[in-house]
Every structure is written in structure tokens, then in C-alpha cells.
Design a protein around this motif. Structure first.
Motif, PDB file in Angstrom:
ATOM      1  N   HIS A 284      52.518  32.904  40.005  1.00  0.00           N
ATOM      2  CA  HIS A 284      53.050  34.262  40.122  1.00  0.00           C
ATOM      3  C   HIS A 284      54.245  34.479  39.200  1.00  0.00           C
ATOM      4  N   HIS A 285      54.375  33.635  38.167  1.00  0.00           N
ATOM      5  CA  HIS A 285      55.529  33.707  37.287  1.00  0.00           C
ATOM      6  C   HIS A 285      55.330  34.702  36.142  1.00  0.00           C
ATOM      7  N   GLY A 286      54.154  35.306  36.033  1.00  0.00           N
ATOM      8  CA  GLY A 286      53.928  36.299  34.984  1.00  0.00           C
ATOM      9  C   GLY A 286      54.498  37.653  35.391  1.00  0.00           C
ATOM     10  N   ASP A 287      55.476  38.146  34.682  1.00  0.00           N
ATOM     11  CA  ASP A 287      56.123  39.414  35.006  1.00  0.00           C
ATOM     12  C   ASP A 287      55.404  40.550  34.279  1.00  0.00           C
ATOM     13  N   ASN A 288      54.156  40.797  34.700  1.00  0.00           N
ATOM     14  CA  ASN A 288      53.327  41.781  34.010  1.00  0.00           C
ATOM     15  C   ASN A 288      52.601  42.651  35.027  1.00  0.00           C
ATOM     16  N   LEU A 289      52.649  43.975  34.846  1.00  0.00           N
ATOM     17  CA  LEU A 289      52.042  44.895  35.799  1.00  0.00           C
ATOM     18  C   LEU A 289      50.525  44.754  35.843  1.00  0.00           C
ATOM     19  N   ILE A 290      49.892  44.573  34.687  1.00  0.00           N
ATOM     20  CA  ILE A 290      48.426  44.452  34.648  1.00  0.00           C
ATOM     21  C   ILE A 290      47.968  43.242  35.450  1.00  0.00           C
ATOM     22  N   GLU A 291      48.712  42.143  35.353  1.00  0.00           N
ATOM     23  CA  GLU A 291      48.368  40.942  36.120  1.00  0.00           C
ATOM     24  C   GLU A 291      48.353  41.251  37.614  1.00  0.00           C
ATOM     25  N   LYS A 292      49.327  42.037  38.079  1.00  0.00           N
ATOM     26  CA  LYS A 292      49.394  42.373  39.500  1.00  0.00           C
ATOM     27  C   LYS A 292      48.274  43.339  39.886  1.00  0.00           C
ATOM     28  N   ILE A 293      47.970  44.295  39.002  1.00  0.00           N
ATOM     29  CA  ILE A 293      46.876  45.241  39.285  1.00  0.00           C
ATOM     30  C   ILE A 293      45.561  44.499  39.478  1.00  0.00           C
ATOM     31  N   ILE A 294      45.258  43.587  38.563  1.00  0.00           N
ATOM     32  CA  ILE A 294      44.002  42.837  38.639  1.00  0.00           C
ATOM     33  C   ILE A 294      43.982  41.919  39.858  1.00  0.00           C
ATOM     34  N   SER A 295      45.158  41.449  40.274  1.00  0.00           N
ATOM     35  CA  SER A 295      45.234  40.523  41.402  1.00  0.00           C
ATOM     36  C   SER A 295      45.005  41.199  42.745  1.00  0.00           C
ATOM     37  N   VAL A 296      45.478  42.449  42.906  1.00  0.00           N
ATOM     38  CA  VAL A 296      45.462  43.054  44.240  1.00  0.00           C
ATOM     39  C   VAL A 296      44.376  44.108  44.446  1.00  0.00           C
ATOM     40  N   LEU A 297      43.945  44.792  43.401  1.00  0.00           N
ATOM     41  CA  LEU A 297      42.927  45.830  43.587  1.00  0.00           C
ATOM     42  C   LEU A 297      41.525  45.213  43.613  1.00  0.00           C
ATOM     43  N   PRO A 298      40.589  45.818  44.354  1.00  0.00           N
ATOM     44  CA  PRO A 298      39.234  45.253  44.462  1.00  0.00           C
ATOM     45  C   PRO A 298      38.491  45.293  43.130  1.00  0.00           C
ATOM     46  N   GLN A 299      37.632  44.322  42.941  1.00  0.00           N
ATOM     47  CA  GLN A 299      36.882  44.217  41.683  1.00  0.00           C
ATOM     48  C   GLN A 299      35.832  45.324  41.581  1.00  0.00           C
ATOM     49  N   LEU A 300      35.685  45.854  40.373  1.00  0.00           N
ATOM     50  CA  LEU A 300      34.649  46.857  40.133  1.00  0.00           C
ATOM     51  C   LEU A 300      33.280  46.186  40.274  1.00  0.00           C
ATOM     52  N   PRO A 301      32.379  46.714  41.103  1.00  0.00           N
ATOM     53  CA  PRO A 301      31.085  46.053  41.341  1.00  0.00           C
ATOM     54  C   PRO A 301      30.323  45.778  40.056  1.00  0.00           C
ATOM     55  N   THR A 304      33.338  41.607  35.822  1.00  0.00           N
ATOM     56  CA  THR A 304      34.159  40.403  35.975  1.00  0.00           C
ATOM     57  C   THR A 304      35.606  40.632  35.570  1.00  0.00           C
ATOM     58  N   SER A 305      35.916  41.769  34.930  1.00  0.00           N
ATOM     59  CA  SER A 305      37.251  41.945  34.359  1.00  0.00           C
ATOM     60  C   SER A 305      37.849  43.334  34.586  1.00  0.00           C
ATOM     61  N   ASP A 306      37.315  44.109  35.515  1.00  0.00           N
ATOM     62  CA  ASP A 306      37.873  45.429  35.790  1.00  0.00           C
ATOM     63  C   ASP A 306      37.958  45.633  37.300  1.00  0.00           C
ATOM     64  N   VAL A 307      38.733  46.619  37.700  1.00  0.00           N
ATOM     65  CA  VAL A 307      38.973  46.849  39.126  1.00  0.00           C
ATOM     66  C   VAL A 307      38.616  48.279  39.506  1.00  0.00           C
TER      67      VAL A 307
END
Length: 473
Positions: A284-301, A304-307
Motif C-alpha cells: 500500500h506504499h504507492g501514493d497513486n489515486l488510480i492504484e486505489k481506484i483499481i483496488s477498491v472498485l469492482p472489476q468490469l465484467p 482484466t484491467s478496468d473497473v
């Protein structure tokens, strides 16, 4: 390698596909759909089809066939035309009324020869010929019910899903995972006792299963096509057991050898087994908003790389749990939205605090251009503040349409900042830093003990450090 060259490689491939799809029913598998999603978007495909949205279908055994008024079909596939893929093609075509079929595969004919066990010497003699594709064309006409109908099979290297100028995904190889130490036992089960492997450092191409080798060859084929498009002669480097196999296969790939003879540029390609840096992937040491978005929002059905971004709050639909699937979700990929794409690329390269301020700036500028009654507020950016700006677009269809991509990224930011998991992010980061300090302290203590042993008894210094440093941390 230039970022423009990588993007044009993906777009050029899709232009070849789009030239074939007019008035056709188009079937795509998940990997090709994801490549399209990031390269030029489904709207570009719909424009080329010039037909209703229902003409786009997922390639699967249960897929709906073509009706009497749908004589043309295009299949866009990321895999080898073999086994279940061919069976699915046959099932769909036999229950349809197609008279013209085009099958696009992302795998080159050279790899199809390998998959059909054609020796390398015989494959070299077939240069310029495509017997595997020609045989399938005959089969397609047979399945359509008339040998006079038209069938075409061609290779287009749809390898990449370009997410940014210097970042691209390979959706078809999302399941290609580096070998682990426990895999040595599985590899040995198919080897004689005298040739058993001791560890991963002994793994080479002859150690792997035919299925894995073929999967690697498909990746190598796509990478070779990318290097050909860029006009470069690549020099390969590898870190890790599986990466070494991939780099070696690319270096020895026959079409690549011929290509390098005429290449004018040079490029270094580094393959790395991701399992050698697990903390980089799960920390969790990456201070990047995109990293957090991909981590917490559900995956797009199917991706493999979008939410999925919930867009219900920008509609008149009540925000109730049962209505979550009524409105199509938003996403991060904004290939056809200039302002959305600019914001996405900015978020990738900025820290969290600056990224949130960048989202606010883009929303304010968009609202100003649309003459919306925006109320400026300075200071710390909050999810409520961003949401108040987004809500300005709610009842203005023109503004919604003009800034749809920007609003999707804005909603993704708001939902991430309000997500319960985001609140825990700092706690995880604090624990990781504490653990790092503890490990660092242990290492300093061991170093001190080694130095003390050297000073107190230099004659045993060679033995003592070995004993001290062999203890697990």
C-alpha cells in the motif's frame, strides 16, 4: 520504443478489422473486446458495422446465430483456431444463415503450424503460404452449406490494450503466471528420474508442458509483430525462470530472425517474473489515486484491467441496491473522449493529493465551458465537493454528452474516496512501514554483531558471519 508507435500498432490492427465488418454480425472473445475497449472503443466498431448494437455478440458456444436477414459474419478471436474454438465456430455457423464469413485471429500462421506439429524445416518451406488458414476457409464454406459462399481467414496482431502512451496490457495472456518453486514437483512428474529438476533455475523450454509452450509461442508471435511494426531489432533480457524461457523463445523465433536482418532501429526488451516482487503488487506504499481506484472498485465484467463505475446518481433512477444494474456502468478507458483521456493520463503520473485536485480542476473547467452555475471553493478537496460539481451536469443532456468520459473518472474518484476500504489504506500503509522499520532494525543488529565478531576474534570472522546471517528474519 516510442509511445506513439505502440498506440498506432493497436489502432492499425483494429483498422484492418473495421474494414471487414460493414453490415456484419460481429463476434468477439473477451480478450479482443478488451483490446478494442482501450484502443478505439466499441462506438468505433458500431460506426463501422452500420447496424444495430445487437449485431455485436460475445463469442461463446451459446451465442445467438445470424438470422435470415444477416448474411455476413466476422469473428474476432485472440486464440488459436483449434480445438474448442473451431467447435464453437462450427456450432454458431451451422445454426445461422451466413453466406460470407471472416475469421480474424490474433495468432500468426507460423504459430498455427507449430500447433499442428509441422516440423520447423517443413514450415520454412511454406513461407508465403497459409495452408492451415486455407483448410479452415474450406470448412467454413462447408458449415455455411454452400462451397460457393465466401470465407476468409486472416491474421491481425491484436496483442495490446493500450491504456496510456507508455502503458499497455496483454489481455489474452492475463493467466500466464510465473512458475513457483512448488511447480518443480509437477514438472518432474512427467520426466524420467535421471532428468529430474532440482530448482527453477534449471527450467528451460524442454521442461514445460506442450500447452504452456504453445501459449508462450502465441505471446512471442505478438511481440515479434510489435517489433516489426516499430522497425526495431530487439535485445532481450530476463529476470526469472519463465521470463528466461520467453526471452529465449523470442530470440530463436524463426520469423523474428528474418525480421531482424532488415530492422533499422534497436530496442531492449526486459522480461520480469512478477512473483519476484510481490510486495510491489500487494503493498500500500504507492501514493497513486488510480492504484486505489483499481483496488477498491469492482472489476468490469469480462475485463482484466478496468473497473465498474456506478453512474446511477447522474440519472433519475433511485439509488437503491436493486437498481445498481439498471444503468450501464462507467469505466476508466476513455479512448474517444479527449478531456477524459487527458485526465486519465494525468492521474496515472501524479500523486494522490495532486490527482484529486486535478479531478476538481477538470470538473470546474468543464462546468465553466457549459455555463453551469458552479460555486468555487478552495482548500482541501472532499468527495462531497466533487460530487456537487458532478451533479451540475445531471439535468443537462448536452453537457452530459460532451463530458461523459470526464464524469466517469470523476465518479470513480468520488466512489473510491468514500469507499470503506480506502479508509483502511493508511492503516495498512502504517503497518507496512512499521514492519519495514522492524526488519531494518534486525538487519542493523545483525550487521553490528558481525562487525563485533570481526573485531573481537578476526581469526573466526569467516565462520561467524555465516552463522549469524543464516538465521531467518
Amino acid at each position: 520504443m516510442s509511445s506513439a508507435g505502440v498506440l498506432s500498432f493497436a489502432q492499425q490492427g483494429w483498422e484492418q478489422v473495421l474494414a471487414k465488418v460493414k453490415w456484419s454480425v460481429v463476434y468477439l472473445d473477451a480478450a479482443c473486446a478488451e483490446s478494442l475497449h482501450w484502443s478505439c472503443g466499441s462506438s468505433r466498431l458500431l460506426e463501422a458495422v452500420k447496424g444495430p448494437a445487437c449485431n455485436l455478440r460475445e463469442f461463446e458456444p451459446q451465442a445467438i446465430g445470424g438470422g435470415a436477414q444477416q448474411p455476413r459474419a466476422v469473428f474476432v478471436l485472440s486464440c488459436l483456431l483449434k480445438g474448442r474454438t473451431v467447435d464453437t465456430l462450427q456450432d454458431i455457423i451451422r445454426r445461422s444463415h451466413f453466406q460470407y464469413c471472416v475469421v480474424v485471429t490474433a495468432v500468426s500462421h507460423a504459430v498455427h503450424l507449430t500447433a499442428n506439429h509441422v516440423p520447423a524445416a517443413a514450415a520454412a518451406e511454406l513461407e508465403g503460404q497459409q495452408p492451415v488458414f486455407e483448410q479452415l476457409e474450406e470448412k467454413l464454406c462447408e458449415w455455411m452449406g454452400n462451397v460457393n459462399y465466401t470465407a476468409e481467414v486472416l491474421h491481425v496482431p491484436l496483442l495490446l490494450a493500450p491504456a496510456a502512451p507508455h502503458l499497455a496490457f496483454t489481455p489474452a495472456f492475463a493467466t500466464l503466471f510465473p512458475l513457483l518453486p512448488r511447480d518443480v514437483h509437477l514438472l518432474n512428474s512427467a520426466r524420467p528420474d535421471k532428468r529430474r529438476l532440482i530448482n527453477l533455475s534449471e527450467v528451460d523450454a524442454t521442461s514445460l508442458t506442450p500447452e504452456l509452450l504453445l501459449h508462450i509461442r502465441c505471446l512471442v508471435s505478438g511481440l515479434s509483430s510489435l517489433c516489426e511494426h516499430l522497425g526495431v531489432r530487439e535485445e532481450c533480457f530476463a529476470v526469472g525462470a519463465l521470463s528466461r524461457v520467453i526471452a529465449t523463445d523470442l530470440a530463436n523465433y524463426a520469423p523474428a530472425k528474418n525480421r531482424r536482418k532488415t530492422a533499422t532501429g534497436r530496442a531492449s526488451v526486459v522480461f520480469v517474473d512478477r512473483t519476484l516482487d510481490l510486495t510491489g503488487a500487494v503493498g500500500h506504499h504507492g501514493d497513486n489515486l488510480i492504484e486505489k481506484i483499481i483496488s477498491v472498485l469492482p472489476q468490469l465484467p469480462g475485463h482484466t484491467s478496468d473497473v465498474m463505475v456506478n453512474m446511477v446518481e447522474l440519472t433519475a433512477v433511485q439509488t437503491m441496491e436493486e437498481n445498481q444494474n439498471v444503468i450501464a456502468p462507467g469505466c476508466l478507458a476513455q479512448s474517444n473522449d479527449t478531456s477524459g483521456k487527458a485526465l486519465w493520463e494525468a492521474l496515472l503520473n501524479t500523486k494522490h493529493k495532486e490527482a484529486v485536485m486535478e479531478v476538481r480542476r477538470h470538473l470546474v473547467e468543464a462546468a465553466s465551458r457549459e455555463n453551469l452555475p458552479i460555486r468555487m471553493s478552495m482548500g482541501r478537496v472532499t468527495p462531497g465537493q466533487l460530487m456537487s460539481y458532478i451533479q451540475l451536469f445531471k439535468n443537462n443532456l448536452k453537457a452530459l454528452t460532451n463530458h461523459c468520459g470526464l464524469l466517469q473518472l470523476g465518479m470513480a474518484t468520488v466512489q473510491t474516496l468514500k469507499h470503506p476500504q480506502t479508509a483502511k489504506w493508511d492503516n495498512f500503509l502504517a503497518f507496512e512501514r512499521l514492519l519495514l522499520q522492524r526488519v531494518s532494525g534486525l538487519l542493523e543488529l545483525k550487521l553490528y554483531m558481525v562487525c563485533w565478531c570481526w573485531e573481537s576474534n578476526p581469526s573466526h570472522a569467516k565462520e561467524q558471519p555465516v552463522l549469524l546471517t543464516s538465521e531467518p528474519l
